[in-house]
Structures are given as C-alpha cells and as structure tokens.
Scaffold this motif. Structure first.
Motif, mmCIF file in Angstrom:
data_model
loop_
_atom_site.group_PDB
_atom_site.id
_atom_site.type_symbol
_atom_site.label_atom_id
_atom_site.label_comp_id
_atom_site.label_asym_id
_atom_site.label_seq_id
_atom_site.Cartn_x
_atom_site.Cartn_y
_atom_site.Cartn_z
ATOM 1 N N ILE A 162 43.449 37.551 33.140
ATOM 2 C CA ILE A 162 44.482 37.389 33.954
ATOM 3 C C ILE A 162 44.164 36.097 34.809
ATOM 4 O O ILE A 162 45.231 35.319 34.782
ATOM 5 N N VAL A 163 43.108 35.776 35.410
ATOM 6 C CA VAL A 163 42.866 34.542 36.341
ATOM 7 C C VAL A 163 42.826 33.378 35.423
ATOM 8 O O VAL A 163 43.702 32.330 35.730
ATOM 9 N N VAL A 164 42.334 33.457 34.149
ATOM 10 C CA VAL A 164 42.349 32.279 33.016
ATOM 11 C C VAL A 164 43.900 32.295 32.713
ATOM 12 O O VAL A 164 44.436 30.917 32.753
ATOM 13 N N ASP A 165 44.489 33.032 32.295
ATOM 14 C CA ASP A 165 46.025 32.945 31.925
ATOM 15 C C ASP A 165 46.721 32.209 33.013
ATOM 16 O O ASP A 165 47.528 31.269 32.863
ATOM 17 N N GLU A 166 46.611 32.648 34.257
ATOM 18 C CA GLU A 166 47.209 31.953 35.292
ATOM 19 C C GLU A 166 46.930 30.618 35.509
ATOM 20 O O GLU A 166 47.764 29.702 35.930
ATOM 21 N N TRP A 167 45.760 30.263 35.523
ATOM 22 C CA TRP A 167 45.041 29.078 35.778
ATOM 23 C C TRP A 167 45.681 28.007 34.863
ATOM 24 O O TRP A 167 46.025 26.856 34.952
ATOM 25 N N MET A 168 45.771 28.494 33.432
ATOM 26 C CA MET A 168 46.315 27.630 32.381
ATOM 27 C C MET A 168 47.841 27.385 32.323
ATOM 28 O O MET A 168 48.189 26.406 32.249
ATOM 29 N N ALA A 169 48.449 28.566 33.215
ATOM 30 C CA ALA A 169 49.837 28.385 33.038
ATOM 31 C C ALA A 169 50.281 27.393 34.465
ATOM 32 O O ALA A 169 51.251 27.255 34.556
ATOM 33 N N GLY A 170 49.346 27.037 35.095
ATOM 34 C CA GLY A 170 49.460 26.315 36.409
ATOM 35 C C GLY A 170 49.814 26.848 37.814
ATOM 36 O O GLY A 170 50.098 26.148 38.675
ATOM 37 N N GLY B 118 47.708 29.346 42.794
ATOM 38 C CA GLY B 118 47.566 30.326 43.952
ATOM 39 C C GLY B 118 47.326 31.749 43.259
ATOM 40 O O GLY B 118 46.339 32.414 43.822
ATOM 41 N N THR B 119 47.948 32.213 42.289
ATOM 42 C CA THR B 119 47.532 33.672 41.935
ATOM 43 C C THR B 119 46.205 33.599 41.093
ATOM 44 O O THR B 119 45.318 34.625 41.409
ATOM 45 N N ALA B 120 45.984 32.468 40.574
ATOM 46 C CA ALA B 120 44.197 32.513 39.874
ATOM 47 C C ALA B 120 43.351 32.334 41.107
ATOM 48 O O ALA B 120 42.397 33.319 41.167
ATOM 49 N N GLY C 181 39.162 35.889 43.936
ATOM 50 C CA GLY C 181 38.598 36.511 45.097
ATOM 51 C C GLY C 181 38.374 38.062 44.590
ATOM 52 O O GLY C 181 37.729 38.919 45.132
ATOM 53 N N PHE C 182 39.407 38.612 43.746
ATOM 54 C CA PHE C 182 39.221 39.957 43.045
ATOM 55 C C PHE C 182 38.026 40.224 42.500
ATOM 56 O O PHE C 182 37.541 41.253 42.680
#
Length: 155
Positions: A117-125, A128-130, A135-136
């Motif tokens: 999930i973190v990698v997907d969010e980081w790649m999507a830009g 904040g969610t990443a 942290g999780f």
C-alpha cells in the motif's frame, strides 16, 4: 579415441579377436577384419567376476550377516528410543512458542500488505498517506520486537 571409457578388469580373459576376411590369391592387400569398419562393440554382460573370491555366495563373503540379523539377533537388546520419544516434553512452552510464532507471522503478513500500500501511494504521488503507512510499518516492527523481548529465557 582408442581407450574405452570403462576400465577393463586386469584378471578378466582377453576378448576374442574378430575373424579375418581372406583376400583373393595373388592380391597384394593384407586380410581385412570386418569389425574394423564398424565401431567396436562392448563385450556381452555375463554375471560373475573373473576374480573367484567375488563369486562366492553372500553368506560366505559376509559371515557376520545372518539370516536373522536385525529382528532375531540376540545381540540387539534395545530397538530404539523408548515410548514417548519425539513427543513434546514441555507442552506449555510449546504452546506459548506456537502462539508467539502465529502472532509474528500475522504481523509479517500485515507488514508485507502495508508495504504494498505504501509503495502504491508513494508512486501515485500521495506522500501523506505513504508516510502514515511507513509509520504503521515501524509500529508493527516494534510489536514484533516487543514479542521477542517478552520472555528472554526462551531464546
């Protein structure tokens, strides 16, 4: 390549020579063996050995092996570990370790899911969610570290 890939037994009898084909009288050519034209064939397999000591029956070659070796041999007093061998001697410790292992595996699976999930969010830009996801992942690592530190005598 004249050598055979299989070494010959030095005590074995010599292989038979192929018959010679005679030539016409008055010819200057020497007789030719018919086997010279085709590849030499290995000798036919015959059981046994050229060494007579190896042709004796098994019970003569190995007198220490008896027909009853094993189950009927009077020299054998104990057939193995006694009853209960292989069973858990401390069931409480075993259950505690199994529960800890199950919990740690659950956390590891959660970490892998969270990393996806973190990698997907980081790649999507969506950084904040990443960062929340990172942290999780750190928190789940601390949970596993805490499980490891609960009982130091089990290590």
């Amino acid at each position: 390549m004249t050598e055979s890939p299989f070494p010959r037994d030095p005590e074995a009898p010599e292989p038979a020579k192929p018959p010679m084909t005679p030539t016409a009288p008055g010819s200057s050519r020497p007789p030719v063996a018919p086997a010279a034209q085709e590849a030499p064939r290995p000798p036919a397999y015959t059981p046994g050995s050229a060494q007579p000591r190896l042709n004796r029956p098994v019970h003569e070659r190995y007198p220490q092996i008896r027909p009853t070796s094993g189950y009927g041999d009077p020299r054998i007093r104990h057939t193995g570990p006694g009853p209960g061998a292989g069973t858990e001697q401390e069931p409480e410790r075993s259950s505690k370790l199994s529960a800890r292992l199950a919990l740690a595996l659950t956390v590891v699976i959660g970490q892998l899911w969270g990393l996806t999930i973190v990698v997907d969010e980081w790649m999507a830009g969506d950084t904040g969610t990443a960062w929340w996801g990172a942290g999780f992942l750190v928190l789940s690592f601390l949970v596993v570290l805490g499980l490891w530190m609960i009982d130091p005598k089990d290590r």
